[in-house]
Enzyme design. Structure first.
Site, short mmCIF file in Angstrom:
data_model
loop_
_atom_site.label_atom_id
_atom_site.label_comp_id
_atom_site.label_asym_id
_atom_site.label_seq_id
_atom_site.Cartn_x
_atom_site.Cartn_y
_atom_site.Cartn_z
N HIS A 55 5.89 1.36 3.87
CA HIS A 55 5.26 0.78 5.07
C HIS A 55 6.05 -0.47 5.45
O HIS A 55 6.69 -1.10 4.61
CB HIS A 55 3.81 0.40 4.79
CG HIS A 55 2.91 1.57 4.60
ND1 HIS A 55 1.54 1.44 4.57
CD2 HIS A 55 3.16 2.89 4.44
CE1 HIS A 55 0.99 2.63 4.40
NE2 HIS A 55 1.96 3.53 4.31
N GLU A 57 5.16 -3.45 6.03
CA GLU A 57 4.78 -4.64 5.27
C GLU A 57 5.41 -4.64 3.88
O GLU A 57 5.89 -5.66 3.39
CB GLU A 57 3.26 -4.73 5.11
CG GLU A 57 2.48 -4.72 6.41
CD GLU A 57 1.95 -3.35 6.77
OE1 GLU A 57 2.75 -2.40 6.89
OE2 GLU A 57 0.73 -3.22 6.93
N CYS A 85 -3.13 -1.60 5.39
CA CYS A 85 -3.91 -0.68 4.56
C CYS A 85 -4.18 -1.36 3.21
O CYS A 85 -3.72 -2.48 2.96
CB CYS A 85 -3.13 0.62 4.35
SG CYS A 85 -1.67 0.45 3.31
N CYS A 88 -0.91 -2.26 1.22
CA CYS A 88 -0.19 -3.41 1.76
C CYS A 88 -0.96 -4.71 1.59
O CYS A 88 -0.39 -5.74 1.25
CB CYS A 88 0.14 -3.16 3.23
SG CYS A 88 1.32 -1.80 3.45
#
Length: 151
Positions: A55, A57, A85, A88
């Site tokens: 992701h 992040e 999420c 993260c």
């Protein structure tokens, strides 16, 4: 002054999201800043990297930690176009990110208030400040357009 900085860095995150869309990834972008300086920026890459943890992040946290030679990132603000999420959010807490600023809420997997609120748990030893809705319409629009084209 802070709201202007937030808009500036969220625009940089949006620029990353656009790069992600061009690469065929879900268009989420992230930028990590300390003292007004960008330490790292990235876009989602789980498809291209064959990595469910890639992701935006996570990539930003990894890159920033390498750049400063420290897995702890105190004094930083992470700007991301979509609500983080659980994975993260947990990584941000472990990295000791001071502040998270996100644009669009994620009603399916958001862990900063939409589905869960990991950051508000007082049992966790690090507290991260969360701001939401900065350029939320623009952040949501790029996602809506991406998924509309996919359908």
């Amino acid at each position: 002054m802070q709201i202007q900085l937030d808009h500036h860095f969220m625009q940089e995150a949006l620029d990353q999201a656009k790069l992600g869309a061009l690469a065929g990834e879900v268009p989420v972008g992230a930028v990590l800043v300390r003292d007004g300086v960008v330490i790292a920026k990235a876009f989602n890459q789980p498809i291209g990297n064959h990595d469910p943890s890639a992701h935006a992040e996570m990539l930003v946290l990894r890159s920033a930690a390498q750049a400063i030679s420290n897995y702890r990132l105190p004094g930083t603000t992470l700007y991301v176009t979509l609500e983080p999420c659980v994975m993260c959010a947990g990584a941000m807490l472990h990295a000791r990110v001071d502040r998270v600023v996100y644009g669009a809420a994620d009603p399916k997997t958001g862990a900063a208030g939409s589905v869960l609120d990991i950051f508000s748990s007082k049992q966790i030893n690090h507290q991260t400040q969360v701001e939401h809705g900065i350029m939320g319409e623009q952040c949501g629009q790029i996602l809506r357009e991406f998924f509309k084209e996919r359908r």
